[in-house]
Scaffold this active site. Structure first.
Site, short mmCIF file in Angstrom:
data_model
loop_
_atom_site.label_atom_id
_atom_site.label_comp_id
_atom_site.label_asym_id
_atom_site.label_seq_id
_atom_site.Cartn_x
_atom_site.Cartn_y
_atom_site.Cartn_z
CG ASP A 243 -40.29 -0.07 -0.94
OD1 ASP A 243 -41.50 -0.20 -1.18
OD2 ASP A 243 -39.44 0.14 -1.82
CG HIS B 213 -42.45 -5.36 -9.39
ND1 HIS B 213 -42.00 -4.53 -10.40
CD2 HIS B 213 -41.64 -5.13 -8.33
CE1 HIS B 213 -40.96 -3.83 -9.96
NE2 HIS B 213 -40.71 -4.17 -8.71
CE LYS C 74 -35.66 0.36 -5.39
NZ LYS C 74 -36.87 0.00 -6.11
CD GLU D 142 -39.89 0.70 -7.38
OE1 GLU D 142 -40.10 0.99 -6.19
OE2 GLU D 142 -39.17 -0.24 -7.74
CA CA Z 1 -40.46 0.51 -3.81
#
Ligand code: CA
Length: 439
Positions: free
Chosen positions: A138, A145, A264, A210
């Protein structure tokens, strides 16, 4: 970089009439790949290519004799329930199949009679994650952001000094990546209020989406051998739309010093279709770095990367609450952004990832990181849109959201268009938040 060729010609049309609709995601210039089968059947999953409202069943098309003999070994990789083997074959092989498919699907093609029986309506299909994703990395490539989120966590020091030098990333979790159309339960985790002495285990209260681009690696590299920037895209099969769901309250407590973990890893959603890098050639743009920012180190710098490293890909978030669903109200746009704002390019991500000799494998997956623009309606996460939950967004029906509630469905879309090329789309990445288990 991939040159334009006959498969990109904007005037091409298909005998599959729905592909010629200007609003279709899947005109003949696109030809993205998925793994599918007919819904509610015992069929095996296999590879298909989208054309208009249909899917070309590639195994059936091969058996029908549509393709040249030279492609036989390549086509047999497409009988499999994942695309990894096909992805490993490399750019020349992917391109050879694209050319034959484009010719066979064109208006007036002699192959129409054989291919018509190989079409499956997309409304009759179910999909699965198109590759066996070994590793998922990721990234964090949107400086807008990173700055917006940094301000919330560290008001005095939003952007850490390494950000402008390194395509920042971390190792994600591939086992919980699912294909569009699923639901997932609100995750539990350790939450700690700022004024509390101790954390508690509870369902996440600050659940977020996201808005990301997913990047599938095609052919890999040998362990110990870095990939040069200008060869990097030879190793990339294509892109999808990707929702990397995040539990912000779990994240806030756990993320230091090693980064996000359980905040996550509970769910991520990919769109079923992978749009190949070849299909994206008409939508490439120059990439630049503001002159008052640090410029990339030499291994992340090249003429080609400057010239056409960016992808002009529109990205959209739609939200449909349970009430909207009950009232028959369609999902509503809450953000519109573009991947061309990314601070780092796909090639830079690949080159940096492998510069230490790390081997990438066919079907490995990168998330681009949340892609946010500079205006409030272009931010790719609720954390940013609500300034950390302080200012709720208001939907057209008067409902408010700081973070996601049970029953909310989030739909991500991606598409490209330009003056000289038709609109091509990525399909949708859609999923619904279900209540936490045991509550
Ligand atoms: Ca992410």
């Amino acid at each position: 970089m991939i040159e334009l060729n006959e498969t990109h010609q904007p005037e091409l049309t298909s005998w599959v009439v729905s592909a010629n609709d200007e609003s279709s995601d899947f005109p003949i210039q696109n030809l993205p790949f998925a793994i599918f089968k007919r819904k509610d059947t015992a069929e095996n999953f296999r590879a298909g290519v989208a054309i208009g409202e249909h899917i070309v069943d590639l195994k059936a098309a091969h058996k029908a004799g549509v393709f040249s003999m030279e492609l036989t070994p390549l086509l047999k990789t497409l009988y499999k329930p994942r695309l990894n083997k096909f992805m490993s074959k490399g750019r020349a092989a992917w391109s050879a199949l694209r050319l034959e498919l484009s010719r066979a699907l064109r208006s007036g093609s002699d192959a129409q009679a054989q291919l018509e029986s190989c079409l499956v309506p997309q409304t009759h299909a179910e999909y699965k994650v198109p590759a066996r994703i070994g590793d998922y990395t990721d990234f964090y490539t949107s400086i807008n952001h990173a700055t917006n989120v940094g301000k919330l966590f560290r008001p005095d020091n939003p952007l850490l000094p390494n950000y402008q030098w390194i395509p920042i990333g971390y190792h994600g979790r591939s086992s919980s990546i699912e294909v569009s159309g699923h639901g997932f339960h609100r995750p539990h985790g350790q939450l700690k209020a700022p004024d509390a002495d101790t954390p508690k285990l509870a369902p996440c209260k600050r659940l977020d989406y996201e808005l990301e681009v997913g990047i599938y690696i095609g052919s890999g590299n040998k362990l110990g051998h870095a990939i040069d920037l200008d060869q990097a895209e030879d190793h990339v099969f294509g892109l999808c739309v990707f929702n990397d769901w995040s539990a912000r309250d779990i994240q806030a407590w756990e993320y230091q010093p090693l980064g996000p973990f359980l905040s996550k890893s509970f769910a991520s959603t990919v769109s079923p279709w992978i749009v190949t890098m070849e299909a994206l050639a008409p939508y490439r743009q120059a990439w630049s770095r503001p002159s008052d920012h640090p410029q990339p180190l030499p291994y992340l710098e090249s003429h080609d990367n400057r010239n056409a490293g960016a992808v002009d890909m529109h990205l959209e978030v739609l939200l449909q609450t349970a009430k909207m669903k009950a009232d028959g109200v369609a999902a509503e746009r809450v953000a519109l952004s573009n991947f061309n704002q990314s601070y780092w390019t796909i090639s830079q991500m690949v080159a940096h990832h492998s510069v230490n000799g790390c081997n990438l494998k066919p079907g490995d997956f990168f998330g681009s990181g949340t892609q946010s623009g500079t205006s409030p309606d272009s931010v790719g996460a609720l954390l940013e849109a609500t300034e950390g939950g302080k200012n709720p967004i208001t939907l057209s029906n008067g409902e408010k959201r700081t973070f996601l509630e049970d029953g909310d469905t989030v739909v991500l879309n991606g598409w490209c268009d330009s003056e000289n090329a038709p609109r091509i789309g990525f399909g949708t990445a859609e999923a619904t938040v279900l209540p936490a288990i045991n509550t």
